[in-house]
Design an enzyme around this catalytic site. Structure first.
Site, PDB file in Angstrom:
ATOM      1  N   SER A  30      18.489  56.900  23.774  1.00 45.03           N
ATOM      2  CA  SER A  30      17.413  56.761  24.762  1.00 45.03           C
ATOM      3  C   SER A  30      16.992  58.134  25.252  1.00 45.03           C
ATOM      4  CB  SER A  30      17.889  55.925  25.953  1.00 45.03           C
ATOM      5  OG  SER A  30      16.919  55.923  26.999  1.00 45.03           O
ATOM      6  N   TYR A  33      23.887  53.860  32.732  1.00 47.06           N
ATOM      7  CA  TYR A  33      23.234  53.650  31.443  1.00 47.06           C
ATOM      8  C   TYR A  33      22.939  54.991  30.767  1.00 47.06           C
ATOM      9  CZ  TYR A  33      19.471  52.294  28.177  1.00 47.06           C
ATOM     10  OH  TYR A  33      18.690  52.113  27.064  1.00 47.06           O
TER      11      TYR A  33
END
Length: 293
Positions: free
Chosen positions: A186, A199
């Site tokens: 990501s 995350y």
């Protein structure tokens, strides 16, 4: 004038309506429908005869990759939670429509036995394993670091990291020269948001995993890479816990000025799995709407 697409206007430009789901998020409850490439992706035989396993393959990015792989000639197994069976069935139907074998593996990758067994079952059903896409993920919004709950934090780490390691470790000894492992990292690994701190930490760790394993796998002829998505409209987004304002502006902070769609990532996963990427390993390929890594 050439017949090209202006990337600023290729997909939905406005924000998204207020909505809320529980994790993991379901396609039927996501408004508007994400575009997985159902009517647009055209295959060219770049993965003909290969066998792929995709964790989190029922919806979002995973579904887009499954569709693309099938249309490129691969058989596909997808891992998903039991409560995502409807999404999984829809994805499997799209794979089978291309004349490819499709396998559903329902369970939770946090369970070591299950996360390991999916490799054995895939190899048995498909006759081997050439492409492993480690895509399963969990995220949740945090209203201040002090409110980070232990339960949710553990779910983030166990899903995004521990589960990934279980499956990768089980698959690694069986990957032959030419095989490919692809992790969904990501932009958060490089530009972490405070509200997604746990995350983002897992995504940064995934980048380290890719770089380290690529060094070990290279002498065996196995490539290990990652795709780093930016803001992509999937069921995970309305299940993250963001308010109406955050959804209304989702993706607008990118240079292209909009959120991406799962279909816009499929080509990156096809490239990394194909022979076109035969000299690409240890790389992180950004698909971020112009955001820098």
């Amino acid at each position: 004038m050439t017949d090209t697409t202006d990337p600023r206007h290729a997909h939905r430009e406005e924000g998204f309506p207020a909505q809320q789901q529980d994790q993991p998020g379901l396609t039927d409850e996501t408004r508007p429908d994400p575009d997985h490439g159902e009517s647009t992706y055209r295959g060219h035989g770049r993965l003909q005869g290969r066998r792929a396993l995709i964790t989190g393959g029922d919806s979002g990015i995973g579904r887009a990759v499954a569709i693309a792989y099938a249309r490129e000639g691969a058989d596909v197994a997808i891992v998903h939670l039991p409560e995502e069976q409807k999404d999984a069935d829809d994805t499997l139907a799209l794979v089978r429509a291309e004349g490819r074998t499709a396998l559903s593996l329902a369970g939770d990758v946090r369970d070591e036995d299950f996360a390991t067994r999916v490799v054995t079952e895939t190899r048995s059903a498909l006759g081997g394993l050439d492409i492993l896409v480690l895509n399963a993920a969990y995220q949740h919004d945090i209203d201040g670091f002090e409110s980070l709950s232990t339960e949710r934090m553990r779910r983030v780490f166990d899903t995004n990291l521990i589960g990934m390691l279980f499956t990768a470790r089980a698959a690694f000894p069986h990957l032959e020269p030419g095989a490919s492992m692809i992790v969904t990292a990501s932009v958060q690994a490089y530009q972490p948001s405070p509200g997604l701190i746990d995350y983002a930490m897992t995504k940064a760790a995934q980048v380290a995993f890719v770089k380290a394993l690529a060094e070990e796998a290279g002498p065996r002829g196995v490539r290990v890479n990652a795709v780093a998505p930016g803001p992509i409209w999937t069921p995970l987004i309305p299940a993250t816990g963001w308010d109406a304002e955050r959804l209304a502006t989702f993706g607008e902070d990118t240079p292209l000025g909009r959120a991406g769609q799962p279909s816009e990532l499929a080509g990156a996963y096809v490239y990394l799995a194909s022979d076109d990427a035969s000299y690409t390993s240890g790389a992180v390929l950004p698909v971020t709407g112009g955001k820098h890594l």
